[in-house]
Structure formats: C-alpha cells, structure tokens
Motif scaffolding. Structure first.
Motif, mmCIF file in Angstrom:
data_model
loop_
_atom_site.group_PDB
_atom_site.id
_atom_site.type_symbol
_atom_site.label_atom_id
_atom_site.label_comp_id
_atom_site.label_asym_id
_atom_site.label_seq_id
_atom_site.Cartn_x
_atom_site.Cartn_y
_atom_site.Cartn_z
ATOM 1 N N CYS A 234 39.150 2.010 16.925
ATOM 2 C CA CYS A 234 38.210 0.893 16.844
ATOM 3 C C CYS A 234 38.435 0.072 15.572
ATOM 4 N N SER A 245 31.796 0.034 18.870
ATOM 5 C CA SER A 245 32.551 1.206 19.322
ATOM 6 C C SER A 245 31.791 1.939 20.415
ATOM 7 N N CYS A 253 33.326 -2.487 24.799
ATOM 8 C CA CYS A 253 34.719 -2.229 25.148
ATOM 9 C C CYS A 253 34.982 -2.787 26.542
#
Length: 354
Positions: A234, A245, A253
């Motif tokens: 990350c 994250s 993500c």
C-alpha cells in the motif's frame, strides 16, 4: 487548485466568449464536470460513514476546513437553486425528488450560514447515498440545461423580481454569511453564472474534498500494516492518496470496490482461514480468487510479491519495493513483475540480493 482542471476551465471560458466556438465550450464544460464528478463518485461510494463528518482541517482557512458531506451538499444546493429557480424558473431537483426528506437534511439552504462544529453536526445527519443521488441528478439536469442554452442568452441578466423569488424560496439563509449570495448571483448574467457555480465553484470545492480525503486516508493508515492481504504494498500503490488500505475502513482498492462491503475475495478468504495474508496460504500458486483472477493484468505480479513475502518476510519486501520505486513508477514495477509470477519472484530476489 488543480492545474489541469483550472487550465481546462480557462479554455472553456475563452470558447464560451465567441459565438463560433460557444457550443465547443459547452461540450468541454460538460466533459470537465463529468470528470470532476467522478471524484465525488469515488468518495461517496468508497468511504465509511464517519469520513463524511470528519473535519481534519477544522481550524484552517479555506474550503478544506469543511466536511466531505457538507461540500457535496453545498456544491449541488447552489447549482440546483441557480439552475432552476434563477435560470430555468422551474422546480428545483430537491423538491421534485423529495430529496430533503431522503437525505435527512434539517435545512434546505446552501449551508453558508453553518460554521465550525455546526458543519460537523449537520453532516452527521445526512444520508450519504441519498445525497450522492441528489448530486448526480442535479449535475445531469444542469448538463441538459447547458446544452439547451443558446449563445444569444449569455448576456441575459436578472431583475429585482428574480431577487425576490430567491429570497421568498427560503433556499438562502438570511444569515449575513449567506444572504449576500442573492445579490451575487443576480448581479451576474448567465455567462457569469456558468463561469462560477457551474464550473469554478466545483473546482474549488472538489479540490478541497480531495485534500480532506487525502488527510483522512493518511490518518487511517497510521500504524497500520502497509502490506495488503494479497501481497501488494500500500505504500507504493497508485491508489495511495485515495485508499486507506484493505486493513482499514477506507478501503477503495480496485477489487474491494466491486463489493458492497468493500471486502475483496482475498480479504474474505484470509479471514476465513485466519491467516494474515495470502502469503501464508499453501494454495497461493494455484489461487484464482480476487486479485489472482487469471484475466486480471496484475495477477502474476501480485502472486510474485506474495511468494516473496512468504519466503523473505514483509520487512524485506518493503525494502525491495523502495528500491524498485526509486527507478520505476507503480505501473512499470507491476509490469516488470507481472510477465510470469516465477520470473517476477526472481526479479524481487535479485533486487534483495544486491
């Protein structure tokens, strides 16, 4: 202010000033608005409820001293009022769609009258999903209005009766921090309104929202393991400014956002197996879940990195990533590692040994 947006906006204003290029200017403006709205979409659909009433820059001077929720409300209440009550002289979207009730807002104003902690308390009350739907509908309705406006209307101004209608609508607070808006809008012509509420106003507030979300993500990641469940770093990801994250609630993500609970298949699988990450799994090399889906361009790269972590540990992995990213950006690094997972592992090992 975002330089790319600012330069595009300057170009738009030049095009709008001449009849021969007016339509090109409108088309470019709608394109810019769609581009900027994508930022709002990512924020509204990616962050936890708490994010929308936090004020990480509460004591600062500037638009970033507000909240994410307030910023969205403020941008689109102003646009709704100006586009419909003032220019089109029809019903606002907030009325047609009964959005005040859906959103749960205690006010129907622009919010200019709210200060300090009042902004945070106001923001807590808002239904973000409904607020986002309202913002989207206002944006689309304004885009339609812009497409219908003619160059000959650009110098059309507003009268005292227009000011009276705005005042009587109750959409602008009589507080001294807000009531100036009526004179401000009505002293402009239509081209002037296109220049501010429909373009530059967006740029200023969405840029402020980006500063807020960057700070929130940075705060969320403090003390958190920077290695994702799938094995990606990350600390080096291109989504670093957007994502807190997968080990925090600020998880945007690319695979997490495909799921309503923001939990990608790799994360879910690791939780079910009670392991720290895919690098602890004996099935890693043959896995096809989540990030390791065969048709995902980054699958081989992710598996190579997870294999390296399993063999050498996270500390070594992060050091190797630091070395690679001194020479290559994220995309190039993933390309190098992603030709084949075993070749990718060799590249990481060679970096580690030198």
């Amino acid at each position: 202010m975002n330089n790319e947006w600012s330069e595009k906006n300057k170009r738009i204003q030049i095009l709008l000033a001449k009849e021969a290029t007016y339509k090109d200017g409108i088309e470019l403006l709608v394109e810019l608005r769609r581009e900027m709205f994508e930022q709002i979409t990512q924020i509204a659909n990616g962050y936890p409820a708490k994010a929308f009433y936090q004020m990480p820059f509460a004591n600062a001077k500037g638009y970033h001293s507000k909240t994410l929720a307030y910023s969205i409300w403020h941008i689109f209440r102003i646009e709704d009022i100006v586009a419909h009550t003032l220019i089109a002289k029809d019903e606002q979207i907030i009325v047609i769609g009964e959005y005040q009730k859906k959103i749960g807002s205690p006010v129907i104003t622009t919010g200019n009258e709210l200060q300090g902690q009042e902004i945070a308390e106001f923001s807590k009350k808002l239904n973000i999903k409904a607020l986002y739907e309202y913002a989207k509908e206002v944006m689309l309705s304004t885009n339609t209005l812009l497409a219908e406006l003619q160059y000959s209307q650009m110098k059309n101004g507003f009268s005292d009766s227009d000011k009276e209608r705005l005042a009587e609508s109750g959409c602008v607070s009589q507080d001294e921090n807000a009531r100036w808006l009526i004179d401000y809008w009505c002293n402009k012509d239509i081209r002037g309104l296109i220049k501010m509420p429909f373009s530059r106003h967006w740029i200023m507030h969405i840029e402020a929202m980006r500063r807020i979300k960057n700070k929130l993500c940075k705060n969320a990641r403090k003390g958190v393991d920077p290695v994702g469940y799938c094995g990606l770093s990350c600390n080096h990801c291109f989504l670093g400014e957007w994502c807190g994250s997968c080990r925090t609630k600020y998880n945007v993500c690319s695979f997490a956002t495909l799921y309503e609970d923001k939990r990608c298949p790799n994360m879910v699988c690791c939780s079910e197996k009670n392991i720290d990450g895919c690098y602890e799994c004996s099935e890693l090399e043959n896995c096809t879940k989540g990030f390791y889906t065969p048709d995902n361009d980054g699958s081989a790269s992710a598996e190579a990195q997870a294999m390296f972590i399993r063999k050498y540990g996270k500390k070594a992995f992060l050091k190797v990533q630091d070395k690679l990213h001194e020479r290559f950006d994220f995309a190039k690094t993933q390309e190098l590692l992603g030709q084949d997972m075993y070749e990718g592992l060799k590249i990481l090992e060679n970096e580690y040994s030198t």
